[in-house]
Design a protein around this motif. Structure first.
Motif, PDB file in Angstrom:
ATOM      1  N   LEU A  42      30.042 -20.186  -2.019  1.00 23.76           N
ATOM      2  CA  LEU A  42      31.427 -19.808  -1.742  1.00 23.76           C
ATOM      3  C   LEU A  42      32.390 -20.732  -2.491  1.00 23.76           C
ATOM      4  O   LEU A  42      33.381 -20.275  -3.072  1.00 23.76           O
ATOM      5  CB  LEU A  42      31.718 -19.874  -0.244  1.00 23.76           C
ATOM      6  N   ALA A  43      32.100 -22.019  -2.472  1.00 21.93           N
ATOM      7  CA  ALA A  43      32.945 -22.979  -3.187  1.00 21.93           C
ATOM      8  C   ALA A  43      32.990 -22.639  -4.673  1.00 21.93           C
ATOM      9  O   ALA A  43      34.052 -22.681  -5.300  1.00 21.93           O
ATOM     10  CB  ALA A  43      32.434 -24.402  -2.970  1.00 21.93           C
ATOM     11  N   HIS A  44      31.858 -22.286  -5.217  1.00 17.18           N
ATOM     12  CA  HIS A  44      31.796 -21.910  -6.634  1.00 17.18           C
ATOM     13  C   HIS A  44      32.604 -20.639  -6.889  1.00 17.18           C
ATOM     14  O   HIS A  44      33.300 -20.517  -7.902  1.00 17.18           O
ATOM     15  CB  HIS A  44      30.341 -21.731  -7.059  1.00 17.18           C
ATOM     16  N   ALA A  45      32.537 -19.695  -5.961  1.00 17.25           N
ATOM     17  CA  ALA A  45      33.239 -18.418  -6.130  1.00 17.25           C
ATOM     18  C   ALA A  45      34.757 -18.575  -6.087  1.00 17.25           C
ATOM     19  O   ALA A  45      35.478 -17.817  -6.739  1.00 17.25           O
ATOM     20  CB  ALA A  45      32.784 -17.433  -5.055  1.00 17.25           C
ATOM     21  N   VAL A  46      35.262 -19.553  -5.354  1.00 17.66           N
ATOM     22  CA  VAL A  46      36.722 -19.714  -5.248  1.00 17.66           C
ATOM     23  C   VAL A  46      37.289 -20.691  -6.273  1.00 17.66           C
ATOM     24  O   VAL A  46      38.498 -20.732  -6.486  1.00 17.66           O
ATOM     25  CB  VAL A  46      37.162 -20.152  -3.831  1.00 17.66           C
TER      26      VAL A  46
END
Length: 160
Positions: A42-46
């Motif tokens: 999720l961190a990578h996606a945002v």
């Protein structure tokens, strides 16, 4: 998720913080993985959407700060701190970290220390559209000497 909206039954975690940032950005959830891996995905996606925006909505500030404090990896908490510094200013980010240091739980204080280091990220006009035309930025956003003094005071009070 604002602090006052935090459920008593749902413990705060990096996953809940990263999920809230993704929800506020409208980023589709990634495939379900074990929770530690899911949070990192999720961190990578945002990361990219956070850095690509010229401004971020006010409602994103507290979740960004929580994600930066709850991120257990000191190498990656920058993914939340850096866009917050660009969008909201180094001063406001550092002031929020001082608040975590003063009033947070032990894990939150440790996370604030990790994020504090990242809050010193050098800013570059070509790295973020948060800069105005001609690479100009209001210098008041990044005036932090008094905030650094407050950090040192809070750090000293904690170790005494």
């Amino acid at each position: 998720m604002a602090e006052d909206e935090q459920s008593d039954t749902e413990p705060r975690s990096f996953l809940t913080c990263a999920t809230e940032v993704a929800r506020l950005l409208g980023v589709e959830d990634v495939a379900v993985e074990p929770s530690d891996r899911h949070a990192r995905l999720l961190a990578h996606a945002v990361r990219k959407p956070l850095l690509e925006r010229a401004s971020l909505p006010e409602e994103l500030f507290a979740p960004l700060m929580a994600a930066s404090v709850y991120d257990p990896d000191p190498s990656f908490c920058r993914w939340f701190v850096e866009p917050a510094v660009y969008a909201f200013g180094r001063r406001r980010v550092m002031a929020a970290l001082v608040d975590y240091l003063r009033t947070g739980t032990d894990p939150e204080r440790a996370g604030a220390v990790r994020a504090w280091y990242c809050a010193h990220v050098p800013l570059h006009a070509d790295r973020s559209p948060a800069y105005g035309s001609g690479g100009v930025r209001d210098p008041a956003l990044d005036e932090v000497q008094d905030i650094k003094d407050a950090w040192l005071e809070a750090s000293s009070a904690r170790s005494a």
